[in-house]
Design a protein around this motif. Structure first.
Motif, PDB file in Angstrom:
ATOM      1  N   UNK A 169      -7.696   4.207   8.077  1.00  0.00           N
ATOM      2  CA  UNK A 169      -9.147   4.223   7.882  1.00  0.00           C
ATOM      3  C   UNK A 169      -9.754   5.532   8.377  1.00  0.00           C
ATOM      4  N   UNK A 170      -9.158   6.125   9.408  1.00  0.00           N
ATOM      5  CA  UNK A 170      -9.667   7.390   9.960  1.00  0.00           C
ATOM      6  C   UNK A 170      -9.111   8.605   9.218  1.00  0.00           C
ATOM      7  N   UNK A 171      -7.823   8.551   8.881  1.00  0.00           N
ATOM      8  CA  UNK A 171      -7.142   9.733   8.330  1.00  0.00           C
ATOM      9  C   UNK A 171      -7.477   9.965   6.862  1.00  0.00           C
ATOM     10  N   UNK A 172      -7.529   8.896   6.071  1.00  0.00           N
ATOM     11  CA  UNK A 172      -7.764   9.034   4.629  1.00  0.00           C
ATOM     12  C   UNK A 172      -9.271   9.007   4.376  1.00  0.00           C
ATOM     13  N   UNK A 173      -9.807  10.102   3.892  1.00  0.00           N
ATOM     14  CA  UNK A 173     -11.253  10.224   3.715  1.00  0.00           C
ATOM     15  C   UNK A 173     -11.727   9.649   2.386  1.00  0.00           C
ATOM     16  N   UNK A 174     -10.932   9.797   1.342  1.00  0.00           N
ATOM     17  CA  UNK A 174     -11.332   9.334   0.018  1.00  0.00           C
ATOM     18  C   UNK A 174     -10.834   7.931  -0.254  1.00  0.00           C
ATOM     19  N   UNK A 175     -11.489   7.272  -1.178  1.00  0.00           N
ATOM     20  CA  UNK A 175     -10.992   5.980  -1.626  1.00  0.00           C
ATOM     21  C   UNK A 175      -9.658   6.174  -2.342  1.00  0.00           C
ATOM     22  N   UNK A 176      -8.873   5.127  -2.364  1.00  0.00           N
ATOM     23  CA  UNK A 176      -7.588   5.190  -3.045  1.00  0.00           C
ATOM     24  C   UNK A 176      -6.938   3.821  -3.047  1.00  0.00           C
ATOM     25  N   UNK A 177      -5.652   3.813  -3.323  1.00  0.00           N
ATOM     26  CA  UNK A 177      -4.873   2.573  -3.353  1.00  0.00           C
ATOM     27  C   UNK A 177      -4.042   2.519  -2.080  1.00  0.00           C
ATOM     28  N   UNK A 178      -4.055   1.381  -1.417  1.00  0.00           N
ATOM     29  CA  UNK A 178      -3.252   1.202  -0.212  1.00  0.00           C
ATOM     30  C   UNK A 178      -2.307   0.019  -0.421  1.00  0.00           C
ATOM     31  N   UNK A 179      -1.015   0.321  -0.440  1.00  0.00           N
ATOM     32  CA  UNK A 179       0.025  -0.708  -0.528  1.00  0.00           C
ATOM     33  C   UNK A 179       0.523  -0.981   0.889  1.00  0.00           C
ATOM     34  N   UNK A 180       0.307  -2.187   1.384  1.00  0.00           N
ATOM     35  CA  UNK A 180       0.680  -2.544   2.750  1.00  0.00           C
ATOM     36  C   UNK A 180       1.898  -3.473   2.708  1.00  0.00           C
ATOM     37  N   UNK A 181       3.063  -2.943   3.078  1.00  0.00           N
ATOM     38  CA  UNK A 181       4.323  -3.683   2.991  1.00  0.00           C
ATOM     39  C   UNK A 181       4.728  -4.162   4.378  1.00  0.00           C
ATOM     40  N   UNK A 182       4.824  -5.484   4.542  1.00  0.00           N
ATOM     41  CA  UNK A 182       5.193  -6.060   5.835  1.00  0.00           C
ATOM     42  C   UNK A 182       5.582  -7.518   5.625  1.00  0.00           C
ATOM     43  N   UNK A 183       6.220  -8.120   6.638  1.00  0.00           N
ATOM     44  CA  UNK A 183       6.424  -9.558   6.577  1.00  0.00           C
ATOM     45  C   UNK A 183       5.207 -10.315   7.108  1.00  0.00           C
ATOM     46  N   UNK A 184       4.249  -9.570   7.678  1.00  0.00           N
ATOM     47  CA  UNK A 184       2.994 -10.135   8.184  1.00  0.00           C
ATOM     48  C   UNK A 184       3.226 -11.228   9.231  1.00  0.00           C
ATOM     49  N   UNK A 185       4.370 -11.169   9.912  1.00  0.00           N
ATOM     50  CA  UNK A 185       4.624 -12.117  11.002  1.00  0.00           C
ATOM     51  C   UNK A 185       3.991 -11.540  12.259  1.00  0.00           C
ATOM     52  N   UNK A 186       2.710 -11.758  12.380  1.00  0.00           N
ATOM     53  CA  UNK A 186       1.919 -11.244  13.497  1.00  0.00           C
ATOM     54  C   UNK A 186       0.657 -12.087  13.595  1.00  0.00           C
ATOM     55  N   UNK A 187       0.090 -12.231  14.792  1.00  0.00           N
ATOM     56  CA  UNK A 187      -1.151 -12.998  14.930  1.00  0.00           C
ATOM     57  C   UNK A 187      -2.260 -12.389  14.076  1.00  0.00           C
ATOM     58  N   UNK A 188      -2.937 -13.227  13.300  1.00  0.00           N
ATOM     59  CA  UNK A 188      -3.970 -12.739  12.394  1.00  0.00           C
ATOM     60  C   UNK A 188      -5.077 -11.998  13.151  1.00  0.00           C
ATOM     61  N   UNK A 206      -1.631  -6.184  -0.318  1.00  0.00           N
ATOM     62  CA  UNK A 206      -0.587  -6.577   0.626  1.00  0.00           C
ATOM     63  C   UNK A 206       0.682  -6.997  -0.125  1.00  0.00           C
ATOM     64  N   UNK A 207       1.806  -6.521   0.343  1.00  0.00           N
ATOM     65  CA  UNK A 207       3.100  -6.931  -0.195  1.00  0.00           C
ATOM     66  C   UNK A 207       3.827  -7.650   0.937  1.00  0.00           C
ATOM     67  N   UNK A 208       4.014  -8.960   0.778  1.00  0.00           N
ATOM     68  CA  UNK A 208       4.553  -9.798   1.844  1.00  0.00           C
ATOM     69  C   UNK A 208       6.040 -10.026   1.617  1.00  0.00           C
ATOM     70  N   UNK A 209       6.859  -9.511   2.533  1.00  0.00           N
ATOM     71  CA  UNK A 209       8.308  -9.681   2.454  1.00  0.00           C
ATOM     72  C   UNK A 209       8.697 -10.990   3.139  1.00  0.00           C
TER      73      UNK A 209
END
Length: 296
Positions: A169-188, A206-209
């Motif tokens: 959110x801080x580093x990327x200044x322009x809008x774009x596509x964000x692919x978030x790859x994780x198993x998402x095994x973490x407290x919401x 989100x891409x959930x493995x």
């Protein structure tokens, strides 16, 4: 893996995914991800049927005949792939680790972006930002990104999805596509706020493995010694009763419901990838479904 093994693995992924991209993904990618706006191209004489709102009144006044403005879509996009490299990504009960599935997914998205002349960047995260590669174009750059996901050795084993999103959110200044790859095994609660901010800024996917053994254990009538790959804590688990699977079912049902509640306000549809299945199939299905919605 040594360098020869790494190069061989990268080459295998490139060949496998390159064919898929050229035959399927490139067109679906183009249909799914639109440009970020429009830019002025030229003016031309008005033709019956043109939108009168496009008339350029200054040129029309000077020429004495109607002229309209013509625009082109700003096609170039920036694709960021944020990939979880925590300890849990080195788990796999089939012939493929979650890390290997992540590498194949990175190749699918990155090579599709390459074919459409878009920039691609990469962020690898555990409970720290392990590596950030700024968005660039070019085949050599894409192969480097695939290599990083295949062979990167993280310094930490924990997971902090929220921190990775805050960084982007801080580093990327322009809008774009964000692919978030994780198993998402973490407290919401640990990533809900930065996720919402990222969903407003990016086209967030989100891409959930998932590995089937993490969701259901076999009944073997024995006790096994297990170690948490992220914390290093060990424990004995009994596989002789259904209590453990009942607890797993309750956890995953609650966690899946929480994720849906997080995604729904932003109309986010995750891609769920079972590591025992073909990695590309759910991505193809996602592209086709989303392209169909955009055409409506």
């Amino acid at each position: 893996m040594d360098n020869a093994e790494i190069l061989k693995k990268v080459r295998q992924i490139e060949i496998k995914t390159g064919k898929l991209v050229s035959e399927t993904f490139a067109g679906e990618y183009l249909s799914t991800f639109k440009g970020q706006g429009i830019e002025f191209a030229e003016v031309r004489e008005y033709i019956p049927g043109d939108d009168v709102r496009a008339i350029d009144w200054n040129v029309t006044a000077r020429a004495g005949t109607p002229f309209v403005k013509k625009y082109n879509e700003e096609r170039e996009l920036t694709l960021i792939i944020a990939c979880d490299v925590s300890g849990s990504q080195h788990f796999g009960s089939s012939d493929k680790l979650k890390q290997e599935a992540a590498a194949e997914l990175t190749a699918l998205f990155a090579l599709s972006a390459l074919q459409n002349n878009d920039k691609v960047g990469l962020l690898l995260f555990s409970d720290q930002v392990e590596l950030y590669v700024p968005p660039r174009k070019g085949k050599k750059h894409i192969l480097r990104l695939i290599r990083e996901v295949v062979a990167f050795e993280p310094k930490h084993t924990g997971t902090d999805i929220g921190m990775s999103l805050e960084t982007l959110n801080k580093v990327i200044k322009r809008q774009g596509i964000l692919i978030l790859i994780s198993d998402f095994i973490a407290p919401l609660a640990s990533f809900a706020k930065p996720f919402r901010l990222a969903a407003k800024k990016f086209d967030l996917i989100p891409v959930i493995l998932q590995d089937k053994l993490e969701r259901h254990l076999p009944s073997l009538g024995v006790c096994i010694d297990v170690t948490d790959p992220e914390t290093g804590e060990s424990d004995f688990l009994s596989l002789s009763s259904g209590d453990l699977n009942a607890a797993l079912d309750n956890y995953h049902q609650e966690h899946d419901n929480q994720l849906r509640h997080l995604f729904n306000p932003y109309k986010i549809e995750p891609i769920v990838v079972d590591t025992a299945q073909d990695t590309a199939d759910p991505v193809i299905a996602f592209f086709k479904q989303r392209a169909k919605k955009l055409r409506r």
